[in-house]
Scaffold this motif. Structure first.
Motif, mmCIF file in Angstrom:
data_model
loop_
_atom_site.group_PDB
_atom_site.id
_atom_site.type_symbol
_atom_site.label_atom_id
_atom_site.label_comp_id
_atom_site.label_asym_id
_atom_site.label_seq_id
_atom_site.Cartn_x
_atom_site.Cartn_y
_atom_site.Cartn_z
ATOM 1 N N CYS A 17 11.257 -71.989 39.687
ATOM 2 C CA CYS A 17 11.569 -71.885 38.268
ATOM 3 C C CYS A 17 11.482 -73.222 37.578
ATOM 4 N N ALA A 18 11.878 -74.245 38.202
ATOM 5 C CA ALA A 18 11.755 -75.580 37.628
ATOM 6 C C ALA A 18 10.620 -76.285 38.357
ATOM 7 N N THR A 19 9.408 -75.966 37.993
ATOM 8 C CA THR A 19 8.238 -76.450 38.685
ATOM 9 C C THR A 19 8.174 -77.966 38.667
ATOM 10 N N THR A 20 7.862 -78.592 39.818
ATOM 11 C CA THR A 20 7.645 -80.021 39.868
ATOM 12 C C THR A 20 6.195 -80.271 40.175
ATOM 13 N N GLU A 132 18.097 -67.537 39.112
ATOM 14 C CA GLU A 132 16.832 -68.256 39.224
ATOM 15 C C GLU A 132 16.121 -67.815 40.492
ATOM 16 N N ILE A 133 14.836 -68.117 40.561
ATOM 17 C CA ILE A 133 14.026 -67.772 41.727
ATOM 18 C C ILE A 133 13.351 -69.029 42.247
ATOM 19 N N THR A 134 13.333 -69.196 43.561
ATOM 20 C CA THR A 134 12.495 -70.204 44.205
ATOM 21 C C THR A 134 11.693 -69.501 45.286
ATOM 22 N N TYR A 135 10.395 -69.784 45.345
ATOM 23 C CA TYR A 135 9.532 -69.164 46.346
ATOM 24 C C TYR A 135 9.525 -70.005 47.611
ATOM 25 N N ASP A 136 9.756 -69.363 48.732
ATOM 26 C CA ASP A 136 9.747 -70.006 50.046
ATOM 27 C C ASP A 136 8.385 -69.762 50.676
ATOM 28 N N ASP A 137 7.486 -70.761 50.582
ATOM 29 C CA ASP A 137 6.127 -70.549 51.085
ATOM 30 C C ASP A 137 6.082 -70.494 52.604
ATOM 31 N N ILE A 144 16.506 -65.453 45.282
ATOM 32 C CA ILE A 144 17.114 -65.320 43.962
ATOM 33 C C ILE A 144 18.567 -65.761 44.091
ATOM 34 N N TYR A 145 19.011 -66.624 43.194
ATOM 35 C CA TYR A 145 20.370 -67.161 43.292
ATOM 36 C C TYR A 145 20.999 -67.249 41.908
ATOM 37 N N TRP A 146 22.322 -67.187 41.864
ATOM 38 C CA TRP A 146 23.057 -67.070 40.606
ATOM 39 C C TRP A 146 24.511 -67.489 40.820
ATOM 40 N N ALA A 147 25.276 -67.529 39.733
ATOM 41 C CA ALA A 147 26.697 -67.869 39.799
ATOM 42 C C ALA A 147 27.544 -66.623 39.567
ATOM 43 N N THR A 148 28.589 -66.467 40.382
ATOM 44 C CA THR A 148 29.532 -65.354 40.235
ATOM 45 C C THR A 148 30.952 -65.847 40.449
ATOM 46 N N THR A 149 31.871 -65.306 39.663
ATOM 47 C CA THR A 149 33.305 -65.472 39.907
ATOM 48 C C THR A 149 33.804 -64.242 40.639
ATOM 49 N N ILE A 150 34.461 -64.444 41.769
ATOM 50 C CA ILE A 150 35.125 -63.372 42.500
ATOM 51 C C ILE A 150 36.627 -63.639 42.420
ATOM 52 N N ILE A 194 27.927 -73.617 38.277
ATOM 53 C CA ILE A 194 26.981 -72.628 37.755
ATOM 54 C C ILE A 194 25.627 -73.299 37.554
ATOM 55 N N ASP A 195 24.645 -72.505 37.139
ATOM 56 C CA ASP A 195 23.356 -73.002 36.641
ATOM 57 C C ASP A 195 22.590 -73.853 37.652
ATOM 58 N N ALA A 196 22.564 -73.456 38.901
ATOM 59 C CA ALA A 196 21.778 -74.197 39.884
ATOM 60 C C ALA A 196 20.294 -73.876 39.735
ATOM 61 N N THR A 197 19.456 -74.887 39.934
ATOM 62 C CA THR A 197 18.011 -74.700 40.011
ATOM 63 C C THR A 197 17.504 -75.573 41.146
ATOM 64 N N ILE A 198 16.602 -75.029 41.978
ATOM 65 C CA ILE A 198 16.191 -75.705 43.212
ATOM 66 C C ILE A 198 14.691 -75.925 43.213
ATOM 67 N N VAL A 199 14.270 -77.149 43.557
ATOM 68 C CA VAL A 199 12.853 -77.478 43.700
ATOM 69 C C VAL A 199 12.636 -78.184 45.032
#
Length: 311
Positions: A17-20, A132-137, A144-150, A194-199
Motif C-alpha cells: 500500500c505504501a509503495t517504495t 492495509e494490504i502488503t503482498y508477500d512475494d 491484510i492488517y488493521w487496528a481493533t479494540t477488544i 493504529i494506522d500501521a503500514t508496512i513496506v
C-alpha cells in the motif's frame, strides 16, 4: 504490459500500500488514494515528483461505498497485486467488525464490493479501522492488517478518553480474497496503536505506525522493524513527526530519500517528513501540496497508459 510491470515491481520492491520505489519514469505515475469528509468514497490524486499532488477528475469520486451497514469508505488502501489487478481495502464503519474489499483491472470499473468479517469471531471487538494490504512475494499471498479494540485487553494502557479505545494491530492472510486465515495479533507495542503500514526495504520490513496514546498525548508516527512480514516487530522508535497530531502514514522512496506522508488531522492539512537513513527526519510539510480537504490513504504506481485512461 500492465501485468508485466506489476510483477516486476513486486519482485524488485514488494509492492504494498505504501509503495517504495525510485522516481517515476516517463512511463509511470504516482497515485494517492484518499477520502474526504467522513468517508465519502474513493478519490485519486497524482504526482510525477512526489511533492506536488493534483486531484483527478476534479476531485470527484471514483467509487462510492456500498459494503457494510454504515457504508463508509475511509482509509482506502490500494496495491498492485501479484495477479496484475488492483486490490483495495477500506474502513466501512466506526464500529463494525469487518472491512471493505474490491478489485479492479483499471481503477475505473470495480468488482462487487465485499464485507470481510475479520473480527466477527471476537465478541468484545469494537471496531476494525484503517486496513492495509502488503503482498508477500515469497509466499505469494496477501497480508491484510488493521487496528481493533477488544474490550478488556491490555488494561495497562487503557484510558477513559476518546471513548476508551485501546487498539492493537491484527492480521489475516489470503491468496485469493475468498478464503482467509484465522485472525492473529500482529503488533502489541505496549501502547495504543493504529494506522500501521508496512513496506519491504532490502531484507527487512519497515512498519510506520501511529502511537495513539492519549494520556499523556503522543499522537505521532513511529517506526518498527522485522525480518518477517508477519513479525515479530521491534519496539517502536522515537517519533518522526513534530509537535502536532498525525495519523494515516504512507510512504514513498525517491532515489535514496524516504518520504512519509500523513494527515495533520487537527490542522485539517496533510504533512510529510523525509529521511535518507530512516533515523534522522526533516519536516517538509511546507514543500508539498495536496488537494484541499484530502484525508489520508495510500500511494501506489500506475503506467502512463493507465493514467491517461483515468484522466
Amino acid at each position: 504490459m500492465k501485468k508485466l510491470l506489476c510483477l516486476y515491481l513486486l519482485l524488485a520492491l514488494c509492492c504494498s500500500c505504501a509503495t517504495t520505489k525510485n522516481n517515476a519514469t516517463d512511463e509511470e505515475v504516482y497515485l494517492f488514494s484518499y477520502f474526504k469528509g467522513n468517508g465519502d468514497g474513493l478519490h485519486l490524486a497524482y504526482s510525477m515528483d512526489g511533492y506536488n499532488w493534483m486531484a483527478l477528475k476534479n476531485d470527484s469520486i471514483f467509487l462510492r461505498p456500498t459494503a457494510g451497514n454504515d457504508k463508509l469508505m475511509r482509509d482506502p488502501c490500494i496495491i498492485c497485486g501479484g495477479d496484475g489487478k488492483f486490490h483495495m481495502v477500506w474502513t466501512v464503519s466506526w464500529n463494525e467488525k469487518g472491512i471493505g474489499y474490491a478489485s479492479s483491472e483499471d481503477l475505473i470499473d470495480w468488482s462487487e464490493q465485499q464485507f470481510i468479517p475479520v473480527m466477527e469471531h471476537e465478541a468484545n471487538a469494537r471496531n476494525t479501522w484503517a486496513p492495509e494490504i502488503t503482498y508477500d512475494d515469497k509466499n505469494k499471498e496477501y497480508m491484510i492488517y488493521w487496528a481493533t479494540t477488544i474490550t478488556g485487553l491490555y488494561p495497562e494502557t487503557q484510558s477513559a478518553e476518546e471513548s476508551a479505545y485501546n487498539h492493537r494491530m491484527y492480521y489475516v492472510t489470503t491468496k485469493d480474497f475468498k478464503t482467509f486465515s484465522d485472525t492473529k495479533l500482529l503488533y502489541e507495542p505496549g501502547f495504543n496503536v493504529i494506522d500501521a503500514t508496512i513496506v519491504k526495504d532490502d531484507n527487512q520490513y519497515v512498519m510506520f505506525l501511529k502511537d495513539e496514546t492519549r494520556e499523556p498525548a503522543q499522537k505521532n508516527i513511529k517506526v518498527a522493524y522485522s525480518e518477517n512480514l508477519a513479525g515479530p516487530y521491534s519496539s517502536a522508535g522515537t517519533p518522526i513527526t513534530g509537535n502536532y497530531w498525525a495519523e494515516g502514514p504512507t510512504t514513498l522512496k525517491l532515489n535514496d530519500t524516504w518520504i512519509v506522508y500523513f494527515d495533520k488531522y487537527r490542522d485539517h492539512a496533510m504533512g510529510a517528513v523525509q529521511s535518507t537513513d530512516l533515523q534522522n527526519w526533516t519536516d517538509i510539510s511546507d514543500q508539498i501540496s495536496f488537494p484541499q480537504g484530502m484525508r489520508h490513504g495510500s500511494i501506489f504506481t500506475v503506467t502512463k497508459a493507465e493514467f491517461d485512461k483515468l484522466k
